[in-house]
Design a protein around this motif. Structure first.
Motif, mmCIF file in Angstrom:
data_model
loop_
_atom_site.group_PDB
_atom_site.id
_atom_site.type_symbol
_atom_site.label_atom_id
_atom_site.label_comp_id
_atom_site.label_asym_id
_atom_site.label_seq_id
_atom_site.Cartn_x
_atom_site.Cartn_y
_atom_site.Cartn_z
ATOM 1 N N VAL A 46 1.473 -1.516 -0.067
ATOM 2 C CA VAL A 46 0.052 0.175 -0.038
ATOM 3 C C VAL A 46 0.738 1.189 -0.256
ATOM 4 C CG1 VAL A 46 -2.040 1.493 1.557
ATOM 5 C CG2 VAL A 46 -1.616 -0.635 1.273
ATOM 6 N N CYS A 47 1.887 0.966 1.074
ATOM 7 C CA CYS A 47 3.226 2.352 0.933
ATOM 8 C C CYS A 47 3.588 2.681 -0.352
ATOM 9 C CB CYS A 47 3.759 1.913 2.094
ATOM 10 S SG CYS A 47 2.626 1.847 3.894
ATOM 11 N N MET A 48 3.866 1.907 -0.762
ATOM 12 C CA MET A 48 5.128 1.204 -2.150
ATOM 13 C C MET A 48 3.648 2.359 -3.755
ATOM 14 S SD MET A 48 6.986 -1.958 -1.912
ATOM 15 C CE MET A 48 8.639 -1.432 -0.340
ATOM 16 N N ASP A 49 2.934 2.135 -3.309
ATOM 17 C CA ASP A 49 1.858 1.861 -4.502
ATOM 18 C C ASP A 49 0.916 3.709 -3.729
ATOM 19 O OD1 ASP A 49 1.418 -0.018 -5.774
ATOM 20 O OD2 ASP A 49 -1.029 -0.826 -4.669
ATOM 21 N N GLN A 50 1.584 4.161 -3.260
ATOM 22 C CA GLN A 50 0.970 5.712 -2.349
ATOM 23 C C GLN A 50 2.024 6.179 -3.383
ATOM 24 O OE1 GLN A 50 -1.569 7.416 -1.946
ATOM 25 N NE2 GLN A 50 -0.044 9.058 -1.994
ATOM 26 N N SER A 51 3.703 5.982 -3.133
ATOM 27 C CA SER A 51 4.990 6.324 -3.841
ATOM 28 C C SER A 51 3.827 6.586 -5.112
ATOM 29 C CB SER A 51 6.054 5.466 -3.487
ATOM 30 O OG SER A 51 6.876 6.613 -3.148
ATOM 31 N N HIS A 52 3.748 5.957 -6.200
ATOM 32 C CA HIS A 52 3.713 5.141 -7.410
ATOM 33 C C HIS A 52 2.923 6.534 -7.646
ATOM 34 C CE1 HIS A 52 6.664 1.935 -8.036
ATOM 35 N NE2 HIS A 52 5.334 1.019 -7.235
ATOM 36 N N TYR A 53 1.758 6.646 -7.222
ATOM 37 C CA TYR A 53 0.929 7.424 -7.389
ATOM 38 C C TYR A 53 1.062 9.324 -6.968
ATOM 39 C CZ TYR A 53 -3.195 10.240 -6.712
ATOM 40 O OH TYR A 53 -4.403 11.681 -6.526
ATOM 41 N N TYR A 54 2.075 9.178 -5.644
ATOM 42 C CA TYR A 54 2.773 10.556 -6.181
ATOM 43 C C TYR A 54 3.188 10.971 -7.331
ATOM 44 C CZ TYR A 54 6.060 13.784 -3.536
ATOM 45 O OH TYR A 54 6.813 15.064 -2.924
ATOM 46 N N ARG A 55 4.373 9.790 -7.829
ATOM 47 C CA ARG A 55 5.470 10.224 -8.729
ATOM 48 C C ARG A 55 3.836 10.459 -9.801
ATOM 49 N NH1 ARG A 55 7.774 6.231 -6.631
ATOM 50 N NH2 ARG A 55 6.571 4.481 -8.126
ATOM 51 N N GLN A 56 3.203 9.818 -10.073
ATOM 52 C CA GLN A 56 2.133 10.255 -11.141
ATOM 53 C C GLN A 56 2.131 11.352 -11.700
ATOM 54 O OE1 GLN A 56 -0.048 7.867 -13.556
ATOM 55 N NE2 GLN A 56 2.286 7.466 -13.598
ATOM 56 N N TRP A 57 1.736 12.540 -10.314
ATOM 57 C CA TRP A 57 1.252 13.556 -10.651
ATOM 58 C C TRP A 57 1.943 14.880 -10.215
ATOM 59 C CZ3 TRP A 57 2.645 16.570 -6.018
ATOM 60 C CH2 TRP A 57 2.273 15.958 -5.120
ATOM 61 N N TRP A 58 3.204 14.657 -9.561
ATOM 62 C CA TRP A 58 4.771 14.995 -9.110
ATOM 63 C C TRP A 58 6.007 15.300 -10.462
ATOM 64 C CZ3 TRP A 58 10.247 14.158 -8.191
ATOM 65 C CH2 TRP A 58 11.081 15.356 -8.179
ATOM 66 N N TYR A 59 5.741 14.060 -11.295
ATOM 67 C CA TYR A 59 6.491 14.670 -12.521
ATOM 68 C C TYR A 59 5.011 15.262 -13.503
ATOM 69 C CZ TYR A 59 10.544 11.944 -10.947
ATOM 70 O OH TYR A 59 11.571 10.931 -10.510
ATOM 71 N N TRP A 60 3.994 14.307 -13.638
ATOM 72 C CA TRP A 60 3.690 14.988 -14.463
ATOM 73 C C TRP A 60 3.439 16.530 -14.305
ATOM 74 C CZ3 TRP A 60 1.771 13.293 -18.789
ATOM 75 C CH2 TRP A 60 1.162 13.923 -19.525
ATOM 76 N N GLY A 61 2.787 17.131 -13.152
ATOM 77 C CA GLY A 61 2.653 18.864 -13.093
ATOM 78 C C GLY A 61 4.025 19.594 -13.364
ATOM 79 N N GLY A 62 5.085 18.771 -12.890
ATOM 80 C CA GLY A 62 5.983 19.781 -12.702
ATOM 81 C C GLY A 62 7.193 19.509 -14.056
ATOM 82 N N GLU A 63 6.824 18.267 -14.720
ATOM 83 C CA GLU A 63 6.823 18.736 -15.969
ATOM 84 C C GLU A 63 6.418 19.506 -16.927
ATOM 85 O OE1 GLU A 63 9.364 16.625 -17.456
ATOM 86 O OE2 GLU A 63 9.406 16.019 -15.164
ATOM 87 N N ALA A 64 6.004 19.996 -17.221
ATOM 88 C CA ALA A 64 4.907 21.399 -17.331
ATOM 89 C C ALA A 64 4.641 22.696 -17.582
ATOM 90 C CB ALA A 64 3.169 20.874 -17.926
#
Length: 344
Positions: A262-280
């Motif tokens: 669960v904690c690792m899945d949450q980590s994956h989710y964090y990166r999904q939006w952190w990178y997606w927003g950050g790149e733009a």
């Protein structure tokens, strides 16, 4: 550049721990040592929140001690150290940690296998890659816990890249498979410890990096030493994983195994939006690097070369051919689905 760095000591990492001794598991508290591929600044986003959450919830039953890139062992030795039980768990891609499995070449950045970060979890959870990875790592005594997407792979360089010709002779820090692919365009792949990259660019040992997207370039300091960012990428998302020594994993009660997932899945989710927003955001509002672009017609040569590269990899073994077949099937479905899945 050949002098060993002092171990980092921030964010709970203890760099002076004895390397030879395996983790001690007391009756009261299970204790793991985990090393990530990431340096301290990047780890604050890609792993520290997940480990802090796990430790807070698990309490006295289990605690994970986190180490950053190259603190206990060099990144290229992570797999062997985990397999031996010198360390208990790892966050990395297969490629960087020199995994001796059939799937290694697909870790990190396999050229154009993904266009967007959501492609990675779909490939693993709906197209069967998860089961293949679990099978391959079980053969070598390692538990594959989960896979997730990181950022796309772009060039950040000291000199501008406006054409394929500009890549000729560029000494670039990148992943093994990405370097193997890019070498046909004149790129010279260079391997160095992760924490040495910024200085290597400053001293001229490197001309740039093809290791991340623009979010990481800013986060870890590479945007301070690179002047240009190429908007073309060779992959839409890095494929990374959490692994554990199989014996250590089997010692953990089922409810704590589930908490780890669960904690690792949450980590994956964090990166999904952190990178997606950050790149733009950093492309639009960033002030440290000038954007450059290779024209689509010329960049198409790189995409066509990726198709030949896929076939080359597929010819190496049945397992690799199976994975390439899945990647082709998936990308064909995305292309036929059209917008927003693929733009033509």
């Amino acid at each position: 550049m050949t002098t060993r760095r002092k171990f980092l000591t921030s964010a709970g990492a203890v760099g002076t721990a004895a390397l030879a001794a395996p983790a001690v598991h007391s009756q009261s508290t299970i204790r793991w040592r985990m090393q990530t591929y990431a340096g301290a600044a990047l780890a604050e986003h890609v792993i520290v929140p997940a480990i802090n959450s796990f430790n807070k919830i698990a309490g006295e039953r289990m605690q994970i001690e986190l180490f950053f890139a190259d603190q206990l062992v060099p990144t290229g030795e992570l797999f062997r150290a985990m397999q031996r039980g010198t360390i208990d768990a790892v966050q990395s891609d297969d490629d960087s940690m020199a995994s001796p499995t059939e799937v290694t070449v697909f870790g990190g950045y396999f050229p154009f296998a993904s266009r967007y970060s959501l492609d990675v979890p779909v490939l693993f959870n709906q197209y069967g890659l998860k089961e293949i990875w679990e099978e391959e790592y079980a053969k070598v005594g390692v538990k594959h816990i989960s896979a997730g997407a990181w950022d796309p792979c772009h060039f950040a360089t000291k000199d501008p890249i406006n054409s394929l010709a500009d890549l000729q002779g560029k000494r670039v820090f990148t992943f093994p498979t990405a370097g193997r692919f890019l070498a046909q365009f004149g790129v010279v792949p260079v391997t160095l410890p992760w924490e040495d990259i910024e200085v290597a660019v400053q001293t001229g040992e490197l001309d740039g990096v093809a290791w991340s997207g623009i979010t990481e370039d800013y986060t870890v300091g590479w945007a301070d030493v690179c002047n240009y960012f190429l908007t073309n990428n060779i992959s839409g998302a890095w494929i990374g994983h959490f692994f554990a020594n199989m014996d250590r994993w089997n010692e953990v009660p089922e409810d704590l195994q589930e908490l780890l997932r669960v904690c690792m899945d949450q980590s994956h989710y964090y990166r999904q939006w952190w990178y997606w927003g950050g790149e733009a955001d950093l492309r639009v509002n960033g002030t440290k690097m000038e954007l450059t672009t290779i024209p689509d017609a010329e960049w198409a040569q790189v995409e066509q070369a990726a198709n030949a590269f896929w076939d080359e990899i597929a010819s190496e073994s049945e397992t690799k051919a199976r994975i390439v077949g899945i990647i082709k099937q998936y990308n064909d479905a995305m292309a036929k689905a059209g917008r927003p899945y693929r733009y033509t």
